[in-house]
Design a protein around this motif. Structure first.
Motif, PDB file in Angstrom:
ATOM      1  N   THR A  55       0.847  -1.200   0.000  1.00 32.35           N
ATOM      2  CA  THR A  55       0.000   0.000   0.000  1.00 32.35           C
ATOM      3  C   THR A  55       0.877   1.242   0.000  1.00 32.35           C
ATOM      4  O   THR A  55       1.628   1.469   0.956  1.00 32.35           O
ATOM      5  CB  THR A  55      -0.922  -0.010   1.241  1.00 32.35           C
ATOM      6  OG1 THR A  55      -1.681  -1.221   1.236  1.00 32.35           O
ATOM      7  CG2 THR A  55      -1.842   1.184   1.251  1.00 32.35           C
ATOM      8  N   HIS A  56       0.776   2.040  -1.070  1.00 34.65           N
ATOM      9  CA  HIS A  56       1.617   3.232  -1.189  1.00 34.65           C
ATOM     10  C   HIS A  56       1.491   4.151   0.015  1.00 34.65           C
ATOM     11  O   HIS A  56       2.481   4.641   0.535  1.00 34.65           O
ATOM     12  CB  HIS A  56       1.282   4.008  -2.466  1.00 34.65           C
ATOM     13  CG  HIS A  56       2.099   5.250  -2.614  1.00 34.65           C
ATOM     14  ND1 HIS A  56       1.650   6.478  -2.184  1.00 34.65           N
ATOM     15  CD2 HIS A  56       3.339   5.440  -3.107  1.00 34.65           C
ATOM     16  CE1 HIS A  56       2.574   7.386  -2.422  1.00 34.65           C
ATOM     17  NE2 HIS A  56       3.612   6.781  -2.987  1.00 34.65           N
ATOM     18  N   HIS A  57       0.254   4.395   0.433  1.00 34.34           N
ATOM     19  CA  HIS A  57       0.094   5.233   1.622  1.00 34.34           C
ATOM     20  C   HIS A  57      -1.189   4.892   2.363  1.00 34.34           C
ATOM     21  O   HIS A  57      -2.210   4.599   1.763  1.00 34.34           O
ATOM     22  CB  HIS A  57       0.157   6.719   1.284  1.00 34.34           C
ATOM     23  CG  HIS A  57      -0.879   7.187   0.311  1.00 34.34           C
ATOM     24  ND1 HIS A  57      -0.735   7.051  -1.050  1.00 34.34           N
ATOM     25  CD2 HIS A  57      -2.070   7.790   0.500  1.00 34.34           C
ATOM     26  CE1 HIS A  57      -1.794   7.555  -1.651  1.00 34.34           C
ATOM     27  NE2 HIS A  57      -2.630   8.008  -0.738  1.00 34.34           N
ATOM     28  N   GLN A  58      -1.067   4.903   3.679  1.00 28.71           N
ATOM     29  CA  GLN A  58      -2.201   4.735   4.578  1.00 28.71           C
ATOM     30  C   GLN A  58      -2.525   6.057   5.255  1.00 28.71           C
ATOM     31  O   GLN A  58      -3.663   6.308   5.627  1.00 28.71           O
ATOM     32  CB  GLN A  58      -1.890   3.652   5.614  1.00 28.71           C
ATOM     33  CG  GLN A  58      -1.709   2.277   4.984  1.00 28.71           C
ATOM     34  CD  GLN A  58      -1.148   1.261   5.955  1.00 28.71           C
ATOM     35  OE1 GLN A  58      -0.180   1.512   6.651  1.00 28.71           O
ATOM     36  NE2 GLN A  58      -1.775   0.091   5.991  1.00 28.71           N
ATOM     37  N   ILE A  59      -1.500   6.889   5.415  1.00 27.06           N
ATOM     38  CA  ILE A  59      -1.656   8.232   5.968  1.00 27.06           C
ATOM     39  C   ILE A  59      -0.869   9.195   5.093  1.00 27.06           C
ATOM     40  O   ILE A  59       0.250   8.898   4.676  1.00 27.06           O
ATOM     41  CB  ILE A  59      -1.132   8.316   7.424  1.00 27.06           C
ATOM     42  CG1 ILE A  59      -1.959   7.420   8.352  1.00 27.06           C
ATOM     43  CG2 ILE A  59      -1.143   9.761   7.921  1.00 27.06           C
ATOM     44  CD1 ILE A  59      -1.457   7.373   9.787  1.00 27.06           C
ATOM     45  N   VAL A  60      -1.469  10.348   4.813  1.00 26.30           N
ATOM     46  CA  VAL A  60      -0.784  11.429   4.115  1.00 26.30           C
ATOM     47  C   VAL A  60      -0.761  12.619   5.055  1.00 26.30           C
ATOM     48  O   VAL A  60      -1.804  13.042   5.565  1.00 26.30           O
ATOM     49  CB  VAL A  60      -1.510  11.841   2.806  1.00 26.30           C
ATOM     50  CG1 VAL A  60      -0.750  12.963   2.118  1.00 26.30           C
ATOM     51  CG2 VAL A  60      -1.701  10.663   1.885  1.00 26.30           C
ATOM     52  N   LEU A  61       0.427  13.144   5.307  1.00 27.49           N
ATOM     53  CA  LEU A  61       0.564  14.375   6.082  1.00 27.49           C
ATOM     54  C   LEU A  61       0.713  15.516   5.085  1.00 27.49           C
ATOM     55  O   LEU A  61       1.548  15.440   4.170  1.00 27.49           O
ATOM     56  CB  LEU A  61       1.792  14.306   6.997  1.00 27.49           C
ATOM     57  CG  LEU A  61       1.836  13.139   7.978  1.00 27.49           C
ATOM     58  CD1 LEU A  61       3.160  13.133   8.739  1.00 27.49           C
ATOM     59  CD2 LEU A  61       0.657  13.186   8.933  1.00 27.49           C
ATOM     60  N   ALA A  62      -0.082  16.561   5.260  1.00 31.37           N
ATOM     61  CA  ALA A  62      -0.070  17.690   4.325  1.00 31.37           C
ATOM     62  C   ALA A  62       0.106  18.985   5.097  1.00 31.37           C
ATOM     63  O   ALA A  62      -0.590  19.231   6.087  1.00 31.37           O
ATOM     64  CB  ALA A  62      -1.383  17.730   3.530  1.00 31.37           C
ATOM     65  N   SER A  63       1.044  19.806   4.663  1.00 28.42           N
ATOM     66  CA  SER A  63       1.239  21.108   5.308  1.00 28.42           C
ATOM     67  C   SER A  63       0.010  21.980   5.071  1.00 28.42           C
ATOM     68  O   SER A  63      -0.779  21.724   4.166  1.00 28.42           O
ATOM     69  CB  SER A  63       2.492  21.788   4.766  1.00 28.42           C
ATOM     70  OG  SER A  63       2.332  22.076   3.381  1.00 28.42           O
TER      71      SER A  63
END
Length: 181
Positions: A55-63
């Motif tokens: 899975t490429h991402h489970q959480i994305v942090l965005a500024s």
């Protein structure tokens, strides 16, 4: 069920480095990608995190989270542990890091602890139990006890609650209900 399944969550953050450190060092997520994206609101820095190599991402942090928050719309971000022992280890790690407001509980159908991440988003780290009870339900629990004692306490309490049944029985009922709709 046909159609949709949950995939991932994106969180706007104030301090991208601090949040990345927390999710990678405390919860052992791995940075799979990072970069900048031009949006109508300006440039956003993104960090993609996963604990699953498929899975490429489970959480994305965005500024871009505003400094002043009147209200955090995130009720909770729930992460499932692979065992009660892992949950207990994480609980002790959070305690050792002096994370404030840790709340260890049982819902009867789960054993959890709730704690904030560095920006106050409420995390739930949990395991499912083999039982179902009607929700909502919450009782404090001592996660420093041995695993067998914890399971015995949780089961004893759950058996006294409305709706108690084995989880597989509840899952069967849900399968029938969801298939019929």
């Amino acid at each position: 069920m046909k159609g949709l399944s949950f995939s991932h969550i994106g969180i706007y953050v104030k301090d991208l480095k601090k949040m990345e450190d927390f999710y990678t060092k405390v919860l052992n997520f791995f940075v799979t990608d990072r970069g900048n994206l031009d949006t109508p609101r300006g440039k956003v820095q993104l960090v993609f995190l996963s604990r699953d190599p498929k899975t490429h991402h489970q959480i994305v942090l965005a500024s871009g989270r505003p400094e002043e928050n009147i209200f955090n719309p995130i009720n909770q971000i729930s992460l499932e542990a692979d065992s009660l022992e892992t949950l207990q280890e994480l609980f002790l790690n959070f305690k050792a890091l002096n994370v404030p407001n840790i709340d260890a509980i049982t819902h009867g159908n789960a054993i959890s602890f709730y704690a904030p991440d560095p920006e106050g988003n409420r995390l739930e780290l949990f395991i499912d139990t083999p039982w179902y009870v009607s929700q909502p339900m919450k009782v404090s629990l001592d996660l420093t006890l041995d695993a067998q004692t914890i399971m015995s306490i949780v089961e004893g309490h759950a058996r006294e609650l409305p709706g108690f049944c084995p989880r597989v029985e509840w899952e069967g009922r849900m399968q029938q209900l969801m298939s019929a709709s």
